[in-house]
Design an enzyme around this catalytic site. Structure first.
Site, PDB file in Angstrom:
ATOM      1  N   GLU A 103      74.913  67.216  56.366  1.00  0.00           N
ATOM      2  CA  GLU A 103      74.543  68.706  56.116  1.00  0.00           C
ATOM      3  C   GLU A 103      74.807  69.711  57.441  1.00  0.00           C
ATOM      4  O   GLU A 103      75.146  70.784  57.460  1.00  0.00           O
ATOM      5  CB  GLU A 103      73.176  68.922  55.399  1.00  0.00           C
ATOM      6  CG  GLU A 103      73.423  68.603  54.019  1.00  0.00           C
ATOM      7  CD  GLU A 103      71.969  68.423  53.443  1.00  0.00           C
ATOM      8  OE1 GLU A 103      71.095  67.924  53.758  1.00  0.00           O
ATOM      9  OE2 GLU A 103      71.799  69.099  52.230  1.00  0.00           O
ATOM     10  N   GLU A 158      70.576  61.083  49.674  1.00  0.00           N
ATOM     11  CA  GLU A 158      69.290  61.537  49.158  1.00  0.00           C
ATOM     12  C   GLU A 158      68.936  60.897  47.735  1.00  0.00           C
ATOM     13  O   GLU A 158      67.662  60.838  47.385  1.00  0.00           O
ATOM     14  CB  GLU A 158      69.227  63.018  49.052  1.00  0.00           C
ATOM     15  CG  GLU A 158      69.187  63.776  50.380  1.00  0.00           C
ATOM     16  CD  GLU A 158      70.464  63.820  51.001  1.00  0.00           C
ATOM     17  OE1 GLU A 158      71.536  63.107  50.527  1.00  0.00           O
ATOM     18  OE2 GLU A 158      70.520  64.468  52.002  1.00  0.00           O
TER      19      GLU A 158
HETATM   20  N1  T1G Z   1      63.940  58.899  58.713  1.00  0.00           N
HETATM   21  C1  T1G Z   1      62.984  58.389  59.360  1.00  0.00           C
HETATM   22  N2  T1G Z   1      63.144  57.289  59.998  1.00  0.00           N
HETATM   23  C2  T1G Z   1      64.351  56.749  59.840  1.00  0.00           C
HETATM   24  C3  T1G Z   1      65.413  57.307  59.104  1.00  0.00           C
HETATM   25  C4  T1G Z   1      65.093  58.389  58.437  1.00  0.00           C
HETATM   26  N3  T1G Z   1      65.811  59.283  57.902  1.00  0.00           N
HETATM   27  N4  T1G Z   1      66.377  56.554  59.034  1.00  0.00           N
HETATM   28  C5  T1G Z   1      66.109  55.252  59.680  1.00  0.00           C
HETATM   29  N5  T1G Z   1      64.820  55.307  60.088  1.00  0.00           N
HETATM   30  C6  T1G Z   1      63.899  54.380  60.963  1.00  0.00           C
HETATM   31  C7  T1G Z   1      63.834  53.111  60.111  1.00  0.00           C
HETATM   32  O1  T1G Z   1      62.543  53.248  59.386  1.00  0.00           O
HETATM   33  C8  T1G Z   1      63.738  52.066  61.102  1.00  0.00           C
HETATM   34  O2  T1G Z   1      62.418  52.492  61.615  1.00  0.00           O
HETATM   35  C9  T1G Z   1      64.844  52.596  62.085  1.00  0.00           C
HETATM   36  O3  T1G Z   1      64.934  54.071  61.985  1.00  0.00           O
HETATM   37  C10 T1G Z   1      65.873  51.790  62.049  1.00  0.00           C
HETATM   38  O4  T1G Z   1      66.407  51.911  60.617  1.00  0.00           O
HETATM   39  C11 T1G Z   1      67.390  67.663  54.003  1.00  0.00           C
HETATM   40  C12 T1G Z   1      65.806  65.429  52.713  1.00  0.00           C
HETATM   41  C13 T1G Z   1      70.572  55.004  59.364  1.00  0.00           C
HETATM   42  C14 T1G Z   1      71.890  53.473  57.924  1.00  0.00           C
HETATM   43  O5  T1G Z   1      68.286  58.388  53.682  1.00  0.00           O
HETATM   44  O6  T1G Z   1      70.034  54.427  55.771  1.00  0.00           O
HETATM   45  O7  T1G Z   1      68.299  64.111  55.064  1.00  0.00           O
HETATM   46  O8  T1G Z   1      61.289  49.963  61.334  1.00  0.00           O
HETATM   47  O9  T1G Z   1      66.176  49.245  60.074  1.00  0.00           O
HETATM   48  O10 T1G Z   1      69.937  48.893  59.390  1.00  0.00           O
HETATM   49  O11 T1G Z   1      68.754  66.796  52.521  1.00  0.00           O
HETATM   50  O12 T1G Z   1      67.944  53.587  58.375  1.00  0.00           O
HETATM   51  O13 T1G Z   1      62.436  50.683  63.477  1.00  0.00           O
HETATM   52  O14 T1G Z   1      60.319  51.576  63.035  1.00  0.00           O
HETATM   53  O15 T1G Z   1      67.096  51.129  58.617  1.00  0.00           O
HETATM   54  O16 T1G Z   1      70.755  50.128  61.374  1.00  0.00           O
HETATM   55  C15 T1G Z   1      68.631  60.939  54.413  1.00  0.00           C
HETATM   56  C16 T1G Z   1      68.093  56.367  55.764  1.00  0.00           C
HETATM   57  C17 T1G Z   1      67.119  61.488  54.661  1.00  0.00           C
HETATM   58  C18 T1G Z   1      69.119  57.534  55.897  1.00  0.00           C
HETATM   59  C19 T1G Z   1      70.204  52.614  60.028  1.00  0.00           C
HETATM   60  N6  T1G Z   1      69.009  59.776  55.136  1.00  0.00           N
HETATM   61  N7  T1G Z   1      68.335  55.492  56.843  1.00  0.00           N
HETATM   62  O17 T1G Z   1      70.156  51.471  59.559  1.00  0.00           O
HETATM   63  O18 T1G Z   1      68.172  50.375  60.820  1.00  0.00           O
HETATM   64  S1  T1G Z   1      66.713  62.668  53.473  1.00  0.00           S
HETATM   65  C20 T1G Z   1      68.851  58.623  54.773  1.00  0.00           C
HETATM   66  C21 T1G Z   1      69.340  54.428  56.708  1.00  0.00           C
HETATM   67  C22 T1G Z   1      67.594  64.107  53.973  1.00  0.00           C
HETATM   68  C23 T1G Z   1      68.267  66.349  53.710  1.00  0.00           C
HETATM   69  C24 T1G Z   1      67.363  65.248  53.185  1.00  0.00           C
HETATM   70  C25 T1G Z   1      69.336  53.574  57.742  1.00  0.00           C
HETATM   71  C26 T1G Z   1      70.452  53.773  58.673  1.00  0.00           C
HETATM   72  P1  T1G Z   1      61.753  51.162  62.345  1.00  0.00           P
HETATM   73  P2  T1G Z   1      67.152  50.719  60.011  1.00  0.00           P
HETATM   74  P3  T1G Z   1      69.859  50.241  60.340  1.00  0.00           P
END
Ligand code: T1G
Length: 696
Positions: free
Chosen positions: A105, A125
């Site tokens: 976004e 999301e």
């Molecule tokens: N927020 C907080 N922590 C996150 C995070 C996030 N979005 N994404 C990853 N982490 C942390 C995860 O907990 C882990 O922490 C570390 O990063 C590595 O992640 C306003 C409301 C990016 C593809 O849904 O899909 O934006 O365990 O083990 O396998 O419209 O993480 O090391 O302490 O998964 O290489 C939308 C979610 C949010 C993406 C990487 N975004 N993340 O995968 O590593 S909502 C998501 C992923 C939003 C807006 C809305 C995956 C990854 P720790 P990982 P990975």
């Protein structure tokens, strides 16, 4: 530590984000971006602004950890996006890694998006029970059209750089944005209202109706309709209103909980993240049946060479044929490129005899689920595997300690309970034996992540975490069938999203897996003296096992099958009545849907409390990971324990006590776990319980 930095590179201003591990949009990052953009607006001789990230990826989304904070609002970030979008000077996003959610976004608010090869894009999301909350439902459809935007937003699936360029999501594939590129790029037209056929909106509305218990789908339908019918500002208000409503909703809280639970479940109390591991370059799989083939594929698809060993060449040939068929199917369905399939083929070799595995670093035995056979194999593997090799036993219920002892090197042994088909099912239960060495456990947990598995660590007990709870679930399903309820009525209640929404009810699940598979372990368990000794215990599946009523593969089981179509099975109803008569079970006409729901879910929650109190599972959320990743428990429910907390533990304890009092409890099935009773009394939550007795 500052999460953002504003610098000049010649005529270009650069606003850089540095917030490891994935540059999530924390409060610090957002305020840094706002300050940085203020600087850009004052920095009048900067020709353009480049948004850049350090580390391994461009912004991977909003900081999910912030969403439970009642004070959280996307408004400040959204205001910044409007300022970027309205800027008279060009703002360019330099994209790489996984550009997700709020990160995409942010990029959409820019005038240009430049991405390097192998960048991936998504608005995921929906997988958190949300919708994009920073104009994604408005900017994306106005840029790429309703059809593509609707697909991306309602699936949350990633698209690659090529597809992003094709649909106009990005403007250029390049490693970085330079002044020339920026100056020469011509602005991509963004429609005032999203274009696209009305049937896209009808399909989204239909999908929302089908998933009425997951309000985010209704939100997608309404916000995309707004994108097609309203001016941006008005439509953005529709998005903001829905986002505000969805954030605290149970499905959204449940899926945020699971996001972190699935990452926490790989952490073993007492085992540090950087714990020593053993090198695994070569994998051996012993047993080339369906499970062995699936396990071999899991490793080969993840890039590891695998030797598949069997007792005779014909079985190897059959297995390699099955592997070929699976890979061809994956290519046909677009799940795998032909190149990747060929690479996978080249990694798998077949060999006769266990000696072929003597140089493997990790050997997984996937022989028939029979203790005598497993022990013979364990003894042979103990002698054959090279020193330091890890021996993993793939079993769904057998005692890993007994198998480990038979190898003569129990410290090298661990249980790995793959779910069939092993190359598809995400869940891997890792069973820690009494003597499993710490480096063996940390190695297998790391390998599990490498092959794309979601793990849960279990101690040794009958059925580990998942099958032990499934046993009480099946017990009550069969008990109610003897009381006169049909399999289809029981499955229908638990599959109904108004009650729970399981992908598949207990009888349908047993018919698909094979009634004989489950029945055999129950019969062994009872015969061992460890299992319940009451004659009526699982009488149905035991008789079905004896009579060949083995489910889908036999053409009849709990249901009768015409192909894959499950139909009511009169023979089963007759068998249930006969066994009810034999065991003196009283027929009941007053079995309500509520009772069916409670007798299937609440004993599972109680069994989970026993599992936690015994230390078989380290935390409540691990148990929810098992059920959502391995048993088709709906993610929007969070898992049996998250759902129990939502219902309220006092209610669950009261109902368990009610059934114990109503039916008498000669076998102790309804005895409430002391842990569950004390959590209910203290107002605690079982899903966040950990062995230390503290909330995580
Ligand atoms: N927020 C907080 N922590 C996150 C995070 C996030 N979005 N994404 C990853 N982490 C942390 C995860 O907990 C882990 O922490 C570390 O990063 C590595 O992640 C306003 C409301 C990016 C593809 O849904 O899909 O934006 O365990 O083990 O396998 O419209 O993480 O090391 O302490 O998964 O290489 C939308 C979610 C949010 C993406 C990487 N975004 N993340 O995968 O590593 S909502 C998501 C992923 C939003 C807006 C809305 C995956 C990854 P720790 P990982 P990975």
């Amino acid at each position: 530590m500052t999460a953002t930095r504003y610098v000049r590179e010649g005529t270009l201003a650069v606003l850089e984000i540095d917030n490891p591990p994935v540059n999530a949009l924390s409060g610090l990052v957002i305020s840094g971006l706002i300050e940085g953009f203020d600087k850009f607006e004052r920095d009048e001789d900067a020709a353009a602004l480049v948004l850049r990230c350090r580390g391994r990826t461009f912004v991977a989304g909003g900081d999910i950890a912030m969403f439970d904070d009642p004070a959280f609002s996307p408004a400040p970030f959204n205001d910044l996006l409007n300022r970027i979008s309205a800027s008279p000077r060009r703002v360019v996003a330099e994209l790489f890694g996984t550009v997700l959610g709020g990160g995409l976004e942010l990029a959409l608010a820019c005038h240009f998006r430049i991405a390097c090869e192998n960048t991936r894009f998504a608005l995921p999301e929906i997988r958190l029970g949300l919708i994009p909350g920073s104009h994604g439902t408005q900017r994306l459809p106005r840029l790429v059209g309703l059809a593509e935007a609707g697909r991306m937003i309602s699936t949350g699936e990633m698209i690659d750089t090529g597809r992003a360029l094709e649909i106009g999501l990005i403007d250029l594939i390049a490693d970085s944005a330079d002044a020339v590129a920026i100056a020469t790029l011509s602005p991509r037209p963004v429609a005032a209202q999203a274009e696209g056929a009305p049937e896209v909106l009808r399909n989204l509305a239909d999908a929302a109706q089908l998933r009425i218990h997951e309000p985010a789908y209704q939100a997608i339908a309404e916000t995309l309709a707004a994108a097609a019918q309203l001016p941006f500002e008005k439509a953005a208000e529709v998005e903001a209103d829905w986002f505000r409503r969805l954030l605290p909703s149970a499905p959204a809280r449940a899926q945020r909980y699971l996001f972190f639970a699935e990452r926490r479940s790989a952490e073993v109390p007492g085992l540090s993240r950087g714990a020593a591991t053993r090198a695994v370059e070569r994998v051996g799989v012993l047993g080339a049946g369906m499970m062995g083939v699936g396990i071999a594929l899991s490793f080969a698809l993840a890039g590891l060479p695998v030797t598949l060993s069997e007792v005779e060449q014909s079985r190897i040939d059959a297995a390699l044929e099955r592997i070929e068929g699976t890979l061809a199917g994956m290519v046909r369905r677009g799940r795998l490129s032909e190149h990747a399939a060929q690479a996978c083929r080249n990694r798998i070799s077949g060999a006769v005899g266990i000696k072929a595995l003597s140089q493997a670093d990790l050997v997984i035995e996937a022989v028939f689920e029979d203790m005598a056979i497993k022990l013979d194999v364990a003894r042979e593997l103990g002698r054959t595997c090279k020193p330091g090799a890890i021996i993993a036993t793939n079993t769904s219920t057998l005692d890993v300690d007994v198998i480990a002892a038979a190898t003569g090197r129990p410290q090298d042994v661990v249980g790995t309970h793959f779910f069939s088909p092993a190359h598809v099912m995400r869940l891997l239960e890792v069973v820690r034996g009494r003597e499993t060495a710490a480096d063996v456990l940390s190695t297998v947990l790391g390998i599990a992540r490498r092959i794309g598995k979601t793990v849960a660590v279990s101690g040794v007990c009958y059925g580990f975490i998942g099958n032990r709870m499934a046993e009480v679930y099946m017990r009550e399903s069969e008990a109610m069938q003897l009381e006169g309820a049909s399999p289809e009525r029981i499955d229908g209640v638990i599959e109904d999203p108004a009650w729970l929404g399981m992908a598949m009810g207990p009888s349908r699940m047993l018919d698909m897996a094979g009634v004989d598979v489950g029945a055999r372990t129950v019969i062994e368990w009872i015969a061992s003296g460890e299992g319940p000794q009451e004659p009526a215990y699982r009488a149905l599946c035991r008789r079905m096992f004896e009579t060949g009523s083995h489910g889908q593969k036999a053409g009849y089981g709990y249901y009768r099958y015409e192909g894959r179509k499950a139909l009511s099975n009169p023979a089963h109803a007759a068998l249930a009545a006969e066994l009810a008569e034999l065991h003196g079970v009283v027929h009941r006409n007053d079995l309500t849907e509520r009772e069916i729901f409670e007798r299937l879910l609440y004993p599972m929650v109680n069994e989970a409390a026993h599992i936690l109190a015994e230390g078989i599972a380290a935390r409540g959320s691990d148990i929810d990971v098992v059920w959502t990743a391995g048993y088709g428990f709906p993610r929007w429910r969070g898992g049996p324990l998250f759902m129990a907390d939502e219902i309220g533990l006092p209610e669950i304890v009261a109902r368990l006590d009610h059934y114990a009092a109503r039916d008498g409890d000669p076998h102790g099935y309804w005895q409430v776990s002391p842990l569950l009773r004390s959590l209910a009394a203290q107002g605690g939550r079982i899903s966040s319980w950990t062995g230390k007795g503290e909330r995580e």
